[in-house]
Design a protein around this motif. Structure first.
Motif, PDB file in Angstrom:
ATOM      1  N   LYS A  33       0.836  -1.209   0.000  1.00  0.00           N
ATOM      2  CA  LYS A  33       0.000   0.000   0.000  1.00  0.00           C
ATOM      3  C   LYS A  33       0.866   1.253   0.000  1.00  0.00           C
ATOM      4  O   LYS A  33       0.570   2.224  -0.695  1.00  0.00           O
ATOM      5  CB  LYS A  33      -0.917   0.024   1.218  1.00  0.00           C
ATOM      6  CG  LYS A  33      -2.121  -0.846   1.097  1.00  0.00           C
ATOM      7  CD  LYS A  33      -3.006  -0.678   2.320  1.00  0.00           C
ATOM      8  CE  LYS A  33      -4.264  -1.498   2.208  1.00  0.00           C
ATOM      9  NZ  LYS A  33      -5.114  -1.351   3.412  1.00  0.00           N
ATOM     10  N   ALA A  34       1.929   1.234   0.755  1.00  0.00           N
ATOM     11  CA  ALA A  34       2.816   2.394   0.797  1.00  0.00           C
ATOM     12  C   ALA A  34       3.486   2.613  -0.556  1.00  0.00           C
ATOM     13  O   ALA A  34       3.625   3.757  -1.018  1.00  0.00           O
ATOM     14  CB  ALA A  34       3.869   2.210   1.886  1.00  0.00           C
ATOM     15  N   ILE A  35       3.891   1.526  -1.204  1.00  0.00           N
ATOM     16  CA  ILE A  35       4.497   1.651  -2.534  1.00  0.00           C
ATOM     17  C   ILE A  35       3.478   2.193  -3.534  1.00  0.00           C
ATOM     18  O   ILE A  35       3.774   3.078  -4.330  1.00  0.00           O
ATOM     19  CB  ILE A  35       5.052   0.298  -3.009  1.00  0.00           C
ATOM     20  CG1 ILE A  35       6.265  -0.089  -2.172  1.00  0.00           C
ATOM     21  CG2 ILE A  35       5.420   0.347  -4.492  1.00  0.00           C
ATOM     22  CD1 ILE A  35       6.737  -1.495  -2.417  1.00  0.00           C
ATOM     23  N   GLY A  36       2.252   1.681  -3.471  1.00  0.00           N
ATOM     24  CA  GLY A  36       1.213   2.159  -4.374  1.00  0.00           C
ATOM     25  C   GLY A  36       0.899   3.631  -4.159  1.00  0.00           C
ATOM     26  O   GLY A  36       0.720   4.381  -5.117  1.00  0.00           O
ATOM     27  N   ALA A  37       0.842   4.033  -2.895  1.00  0.00           N
ATOM     28  CA  ALA A  37       0.581   5.439  -2.602  1.00  0.00           C
ATOM     29  C   ALA A  37       1.715   6.327  -3.106  1.00  0.00           C
ATOM     30  O   ALA A  37       1.476   7.386  -3.685  1.00  0.00           O
ATOM     31  CB  ALA A  37       0.386   5.629  -1.099  1.00  0.00           C
ATOM     32  N   GLY A  38       2.928   5.866  -2.911  1.00  0.00           N
ATOM     33  CA  GLY A  38       4.069   6.639  -3.391  1.00  0.00           C
ATOM     34  C   GLY A  38       4.108   6.723  -4.904  1.00  0.00           C
ATOM     35  O   GLY A  38       4.408   7.784  -5.478  1.00  0.00           O
ATOM     36  N   GLY A  87      -3.370  11.892  -8.133  1.00  0.00           N
ATOM     37  CA  GLY A  87      -2.379  11.105  -7.390  1.00  0.00           C
ATOM     38  C   GLY A  87      -2.478  11.340  -5.902  1.00  0.00           C
ATOM     39  O   GLY A  87      -2.334  10.405  -5.101  1.00  0.00           O
ATOM     40  N   PHE A  88      -2.737  12.567  -5.509  1.00  0.00           N
ATOM     41  CA  PHE A  88      -2.886  12.900  -4.090  1.00  0.00           C
ATOM     42  C   PHE A  88      -4.122  12.224  -3.511  1.00  0.00           C
ATOM     43  O   PHE A  88      -4.088  11.692  -2.397  1.00  0.00           O
ATOM     44  CB  PHE A  88      -2.974  14.417  -3.950  1.00  0.00           C
ATOM     45  CG  PHE A  88      -2.534  14.937  -2.632  1.00  0.00           C
ATOM     46  CD1 PHE A  88      -1.239  14.748  -2.187  1.00  0.00           C
ATOM     47  CD2 PHE A  88      -3.405  15.620  -1.821  1.00  0.00           C
ATOM     48  CE1 PHE A  88      -0.830  15.221  -0.969  1.00  0.00           C
ATOM     49  CE2 PHE A  88      -3.010  16.106  -0.601  1.00  0.00           C
ATOM     50  CZ  PHE A  88      -1.714  15.902  -0.167  1.00  0.00           C
ATOM     51  N   VAL A  89      -5.205  12.209  -4.275  1.00  0.00           N
ATOM     52  CA  VAL A  89      -6.419  11.519  -3.827  1.00  0.00           C
ATOM     53  C   VAL A  89      -6.155  10.018  -3.721  1.00  0.00           C
ATOM     54  O   VAL A  89      -6.566   9.367  -2.756  1.00  0.00           O
ATOM     55  CB  VAL A  89      -7.595  11.816  -4.790  1.00  0.00           C
ATOM     56  CG1 VAL A  89      -8.783  10.916  -4.503  1.00  0.00           C
ATOM     57  CG2 VAL A  89      -8.000  13.269  -4.687  1.00  0.00           C
ATOM     58  N   GLY A  90      -5.442   9.462  -4.707  1.00  0.00           N
ATOM     59  CA  GLY A  90      -5.078   8.042  -4.653  1.00  0.00           C
ATOM     60  C   GLY A  90      -4.229   7.710  -3.454  1.00  0.00           C
ATOM     61  O   GLY A  90      -4.380   6.654  -2.827  1.00  0.00           O
ATOM     62  N   LEU A  91      -3.331   8.619  -3.104  1.00  0.00           N
ATOM     63  CA  LEU A  91      -2.487   8.427  -1.924  1.00  0.00           C
ATOM     64  C   LEU A  91      -3.343   8.306  -0.670  1.00  0.00           C
ATOM     65  O   LEU A  91      -3.126   7.416   0.150  1.00  0.00           O
ATOM     66  CB  LEU A  91      -1.517   9.596  -1.791  1.00  0.00           C
ATOM     67  CG  LEU A  91      -0.526   9.535  -0.648  1.00  0.00           C
ATOM     68  CD1 LEU A  91       0.838   9.955  -1.144  1.00  0.00           C
ATOM     69  CD2 LEU A  91      -0.946  10.435   0.470  1.00  0.00           C
ATOM     70  N   PHE A  92      -4.318   9.182  -0.523  1.00  0.00           N
ATOM     71  CA  PHE A  92      -5.158   9.133   0.679  1.00  0.00           C
ATOM     72  C   PHE A  92      -6.109   7.941   0.654  1.00  0.00           C
ATOM     73  O   PHE A  92      -6.471   7.429   1.703  1.00  0.00           O
ATOM     74  CB  PHE A  92      -5.928  10.432   0.855  1.00  0.00           C
ATOM     75  CG  PHE A  92      -5.082  11.509   1.447  1.00  0.00           C
ATOM     76  CD1 PHE A  92      -4.671  11.442   2.762  1.00  0.00           C
ATOM     77  CD2 PHE A  92      -4.661  12.566   0.683  1.00  0.00           C
ATOM     78  CE1 PHE A  92      -3.869  12.413   3.308  1.00  0.00           C
ATOM     79  CE2 PHE A  92      -3.862  13.554   1.215  1.00  0.00           C
ATOM     80  CZ  PHE A  92      -3.458  13.470   2.534  1.00  0.00           C
ATOM     81  N   LEU A  93      -6.534   7.502  -0.531  1.00  0.00           N
ATOM     82  CA  LEU A  93      -7.410   6.334  -0.593  1.00  0.00           C
ATOM     83  C   LEU A  93      -6.662   5.058  -0.219  1.00  0.00           C
ATOM     84  O   LEU A  93      -7.253   4.132   0.326  1.00  0.00           O
ATOM     85  CB  LEU A  93      -8.010   6.196  -1.989  1.00  0.00           C
ATOM     86  CG  LEU A  93      -9.050   7.236  -2.376  1.00  0.00           C
ATOM     87  CD1 LEU A  93      -9.492   7.037  -3.814  1.00  0.00           C
ATOM     88  CD2 LEU A  93     -10.248   7.144  -1.443  1.00  0.00           C
ATOM     89  N   LEU A  94      -5.380   4.997  -0.502  1.00  0.00           N
ATOM     90  CA  LEU A  94      -4.599   3.801  -0.195  1.00  0.00           C
ATOM     91  C   LEU A  94      -4.117   3.758   1.250  1.00  0.00           C
ATOM     92  O   LEU A  94      -3.688   2.728   1.718  1.00  0.00           O
ATOM     93  CB  LEU A  94      -3.396   3.699  -1.132  1.00  0.00           C
ATOM     94  CG  LEU A  94      -3.736   3.331  -2.560  1.00  0.00           C
ATOM     95  CD1 LEU A  94      -2.505   3.410  -3.441  1.00  0.00           C
ATOM     96  CD2 LEU A  94      -4.318   1.935  -2.612  1.00  0.00           C
ATOM     97  N   ARG A  95      -4.169   4.861   1.962  1.00  0.00           N
ATOM     98  CA  ARG A  95      -3.691   4.885   3.349  1.00  0.00           C
ATOM     99  C   ARG A  95      -4.696   4.320   4.300  1.00  0.00           C
ATOM    100  O   ARG A  95      -5.733   4.067   4.221  1.00  0.00           O
ATOM    101  CB  ARG A  95      -3.320   6.301   3.763  1.00  0.00           C
ATOM    102  CG  ARG A  95      -2.161   6.786   2.906  1.00  0.00           C
ATOM    103  CD  ARG A  95      -1.529   7.985   3.441  1.00  0.00           C
ATOM    104  NE  ARG A  95      -0.319   7.476   4.099  1.00  0.00           N
ATOM    105  CZ  ARG A  95       0.222   8.009   5.191  1.00  0.00           C
ATOM    106  NH1 ARG A  95      -0.324   9.024   5.743  1.00  0.00           N
ATOM    107  NH2 ARG A  95       1.299   7.508   5.709  1.00  0.00           N
TER     108      ARG A  95
END
Length: 95
Positions: A33-38, A87-95
């Motif tokens: 998840k961290a890799i995907g968010a990054g 990308g920022f929205v994707g980052l928060f969705l994956l956290r």
């Protein structure tokens, strides 16, 4: 572009290898998840940079020849920012 893909693949494989050493699937899931968010934020930022570089150069040329089109060129320049926002929205969705 091939170098970037190679580096990204190396980071992905290294993170999976480290996660497997932990022996816990929760750690693996958290790591992925961290890799995907990054990747979501990083690749969005890279895409925005590439697009805005080219659009900005063209917009500067158009604005130099006809200054009345500055507003229109500004809109075209700002549109690629949506890639970073997604990308920022994707980052928060994956956290």
């Amino acid at each position: 572009m091939k170098k970037l893909a190679t580096v990204l693949a190396a980071f992905a494989l290294a993170s999976v290898a480290f996660a497997q050493e932990a022996g816990n699937s929760d750690v693996l899931v958290a790591g992925l998840k961290a890799i995907g968010a990054g990747l979501a934020l990083g690749l969005g930022a890279i895409g925005t940079g590439i697009a805005q570089g080219r659009i900005g150069a063209a917009a500067a040329g158009v604005t130099a020849e006809s200054p009345e089109k500055f507003g229109q060129m500004l809109i075209w320049f700002v549109i690629p920012e949506t890639l970073v926002i997604f990308g920022f929205v994707g980052l928060f969705l994956l956290r």
